[in-house]
Design a protein around this motif. Structure first.
Motif, PDB file in Angstrom:
ATOM      1  N   ARG A  99     -45.342  19.363  -2.939  1.00 39.48           N
ATOM      2  CA  ARG A  99     -44.569  18.168  -3.286  1.00 39.48           C
ATOM      3  C   ARG A  99     -45.546  17.037  -3.583  1.00 39.48           C
ATOM      4  O   ARG A  99     -46.439  16.771  -2.783  1.00 39.48           O
ATOM      5  CB  ARG A  99     -43.650  17.791  -2.136  1.00 39.48           C
ATOM      6  N   PRO A 100     -45.393  16.361  -4.713  1.00 42.95           N
ATOM      7  CA  PRO A 100     -46.325  15.281  -5.031  1.00 42.95           C
ATOM      8  C   PRO A 100     -46.138  14.118  -4.064  1.00 42.95           C
ATOM      9  O   PRO A 100     -45.014  13.852  -3.616  1.00 42.95           O
ATOM     10  CB  PRO A 100     -45.957  14.879  -6.458  1.00 42.95           C
ATOM     11  N   PRO A 101     -47.216  13.456  -3.734  1.00 41.28           N
ATOM     12  CA  PRO A 101     -47.079  12.338  -2.797  1.00 41.28           C
ATOM     13  C   PRO A 101     -46.307  11.185  -3.433  1.00 41.28           C
ATOM     14  O   PRO A 101     -46.452  10.907  -4.619  1.00 41.28           O
ATOM     15  CB  PRO A 101     -48.528  11.935  -2.508  1.00 41.28           C
ATOM     16  N   LYS A 102     -45.476  10.565  -2.634  1.00 41.47           N
ATOM     17  CA  LYS A 102     -44.747   9.393  -3.107  1.00 41.47           C
ATOM     18  C   LYS A 102     -45.658   8.178  -2.993  1.00 41.47           C
ATOM     19  O   LYS A 102     -46.572   8.157  -2.162  1.00 41.47           O
ATOM     20  CB  LYS A 102     -43.496   9.168  -2.260  1.00 41.47           C
ATOM     21  N   PRO A 103     -45.425   7.176  -3.803  1.00 42.76           N
ATOM     22  CA  PRO A 103     -46.217   5.951  -3.644  1.00 42.76           C
ATOM     23  C   PRO A 103     -45.980   5.379  -2.251  1.00 42.76           C
ATOM     24  O   PRO A 103     -44.887   5.522  -1.685  1.00 42.76           O
ATOM     25  CB  PRO A 103     -45.651   5.013  -4.714  1.00 42.76           C
ATOM     26  N   PRO A 104     -46.986   4.749  -1.684  1.00 44.57           N
ATOM     27  CA  PRO A 104     -46.806   4.171  -0.351  1.00 44.57           C
ATOM     28  C   PRO A 104     -45.709   3.107  -0.367  1.00 44.57           C
ATOM     29  O   PRO A 104     -45.518   2.420  -1.368  1.00 44.57           O
ATOM     30  CB  PRO A 104     -48.169   3.567  -0.022  1.00 44.57           C
ATOM     31  N   ARG A 105     -45.009   2.975   0.753  1.00 49.08           N
ATOM     32  CA  ARG A 105     -43.899   2.032   0.820  1.00 49.08           C
ATOM     33  C   ARG A 105     -44.197   0.821   1.678  1.00 49.08           C
ATOM     34  O   ARG A 105     -43.450  -0.158   1.615  1.00 49.08           O
ATOM     35  CB  ARG A 105     -42.665   2.744   1.374  1.00 49.08           C
ATOM     36  N   HIS A 106     -45.280   0.888   2.472  1.00 49.77           N
ATOM     37  CA  HIS A 106     -45.504  -0.173   3.446  1.00 49.77           C
ATOM     38  C   HIS A 106     -46.969  -0.588   3.486  1.00 49.77           C
ATOM     39  O   HIS A 106     -47.855   0.180   3.109  1.00 49.77           O
ATOM     40  CB  HIS A 106     -45.100   0.300   4.850  1.00 49.77           C
ATOM     41  N   GLY A 107     -47.181  -1.783   3.994  1.00 50.16           N
ATOM     42  CA  GLY A 107     -48.519  -2.253   4.328  1.00 50.16           C
ATOM     43  C   GLY A 107     -49.442  -2.461   3.136  1.00 50.16           C
ATOM     44  O   GLY A 107     -49.021  -2.603   1.988  1.00 50.16           O
ATOM     45  N   MET A 108     -50.730  -2.447   3.458  1.00 53.83           N
ATOM     46  CA  MET A 108     -51.744  -2.708   2.447  1.00 53.83           C
ATOM     47  C   MET A 108     -51.892  -1.538   1.477  1.00 53.83           C
ATOM     48  O   MET A 108     -52.351  -1.727   0.357  1.00 53.83           O
ATOM     49  CB  MET A 108     -53.080  -3.043   3.108  1.00 53.83           C
ATOM     50  N   ALA A 111     -49.687  -2.507  -1.197  1.00 56.71           N
ATOM     51  CA  ALA A 111     -50.303  -3.601  -1.959  1.00 56.71           C
ATOM     52  C   ALA A 111     -51.376  -3.061  -2.899  1.00 56.71           C
ATOM     53  O   ALA A 111     -51.477  -3.496  -4.057  1.00 56.71           O
ATOM     54  CB  ALA A 111     -50.892  -4.633  -1.003  1.00 56.71           C
ATOM     55  N   ALA A 112     -52.170  -2.102  -2.425  1.00 60.27           N
ATOM     56  CA  ALA A 112     -53.203  -1.509  -3.281  1.00 60.27           C
ATOM     57  C   ALA A 112     -52.564  -0.749  -4.446  1.00 60.27           C
ATOM     58  O   ALA A 112     -53.042  -0.818  -5.578  1.00 60.27           O
ATOM     59  CB  ALA A 112     -54.096  -0.585  -2.464  1.00 60.27           C
ATOM     60  N   HIS A 113     -51.490  -0.035  -4.164  1.00 63.28           N
ATOM     61  CA  HIS A 113     -50.771   0.688  -5.221  1.00 63.28           C
ATOM     62  C   HIS A 113     -50.242  -0.292  -6.272  1.00 63.28           C
ATOM     63  O   HIS A 113     -50.395  -0.064  -7.481  1.00 63.28           O
ATOM     64  CB  HIS A 113     -49.618   1.491  -4.601  1.00 63.28           C
ATOM     65  N   ALA A 169     -49.485  -8.096  -1.223  1.00 63.82           N
ATOM     66  CA  ALA A 169     -50.711  -8.294  -0.446  1.00 63.82           C
ATOM     67  C   ALA A 169     -50.545  -9.436   0.564  1.00 63.82           C
ATOM     68  O   ALA A 169     -51.050  -9.360   1.679  1.00 63.82           O
ATOM     69  CB  ALA A 169     -51.883  -8.576  -1.372  1.00 63.82           C
ATOM     70  N   ILE A 170     -49.829 -10.481   0.172  1.00 63.91           N
ATOM     71  CA  ILE A 170     -49.657 -11.638   1.061  1.00 63.91           C
ATOM     72  C   ILE A 170     -48.644 -11.333   2.157  1.00 63.91           C
ATOM     73  O   ILE A 170     -48.862 -11.668   3.330  1.00 63.91           O
ATOM     74  CB  ILE A 170     -49.228 -12.876   0.250  1.00 63.91           C
ATOM     75  N   TRP A 171     -47.534 -10.722   1.778  1.00 68.47           N
ATOM     76  CA  TRP A 171     -46.482 -10.392   2.737  1.00 68.47           C
ATOM     77  C   TRP A 171     -46.224  -8.895   2.730  1.00 68.47           C
ATOM     78  O   TRP A 171     -45.190  -8.422   2.240  1.00 68.47           O
ATOM     79  CB  TRP A 171     -45.187 -11.127   2.380  1.00 68.47           C
ATOM     80  N   PRO A 172     -47.134  -8.100   3.284  1.00 69.97           N
ATOM     81  CA  PRO A 172     -46.931  -6.643   3.248  1.00 69.97           C
ATOM     82  C   PRO A 172     -45.702  -6.242   4.064  1.00 69.97           C
ATOM     83  O   PRO A 172     -45.447  -6.793   5.127  1.00 69.97           O
ATOM     84  CB  PRO A 172     -48.213  -6.080   3.862  1.00 69.97           C
TER      85      PRO A 172
END
Length: 185
Positions: A99-108, A111-113, A169-172
């Motif tokens: 299964r392909p990884p989903k884009p991150p949903r939380h935190g930094m 923000a990097a994504h 990035a400011i409000w993760p």
């Protein structure tokens, strides 16, 4: 004519992508799949050539020429990303791949994504602005205000997307905790 070609290029993109992935995972013809997927940049080259010929033949630079430049820029920046993501999903669904990884949903990580996506938007705008500037110089003394306005459209898209990415990035967004899961019914 240019608008119809933009629509045809978009339809062609998805048809070639679906055909390439179907050939790869259903028929197991990897080389044919690669050939089909490599035809996708040809669509943008055809659109670019037709737009240049249209301007050379004396067409008044209009919104359709600006839209063609934005479309090419978007496809250059986001096309490979889209193909890679859909290839991962097709491998998972059709070839029992992971299964392909989903884009991150939380935190930094999120923000990097978002920052990486914003860089793709910067690339799209740079390509579009370069094509539009080339068209402006190509036309010469004619009225090129519509082409200039599309340069501003692409720059506004960069700024707006940048502000949205910056908010991550400011409000993760915080990951849900176990206490949050217990409160939900």
């Amino acid at each position: 004519m240019v608008v119809g070609l933009i629509i045809a290029c978009e339809v062609g993109f998805w048809v070639l992508l679906a055909a390439g992935l179907a050939v790869r995972y259903l028929l197991k013809w990897r080389r044919t799949s690669v050939a089909l997927l490599l035809c996708e940049p040809l669509l943008e080259l055809i659109l670019f050539a037709v737009t240049a010929v249209d301007l050379r033949n004396g067409a008044e630079p209009g919104w359709e020429h600006g839209l063609a430049a934005l479309y090419i820029g978007f496809t250059v920046a986001y096309g490979p990303y889209t193909i890679r993501r859909l290839d991962g999903y097709a491998a998972h669904r059709l070839a029992d791949g992971p299964r392909p990884p989903k884009p991150p949903r939380h935190g930094m990580a999120r923000a990097a994504h978002e920052g990486r996506l914003w860089l793709r938007t910067v690339l799209a705008a740079a390509v579009a602005c370069a094509l539009l500037e080339g068209a402006i110089r190509y036309v010469g003394d004619g009225d090129t205000s519509s082409l200039r306005s599309f340069q501003w459209v692409s720059l506004r898209a960069v700024v707006i997307h940048g502000l949205v990415a910056l908010t991550y990035a400011i409000w993760p967004k915080k990951a849900p905790t176990e206490a949050d899961d217990m409160v939900r019914p």
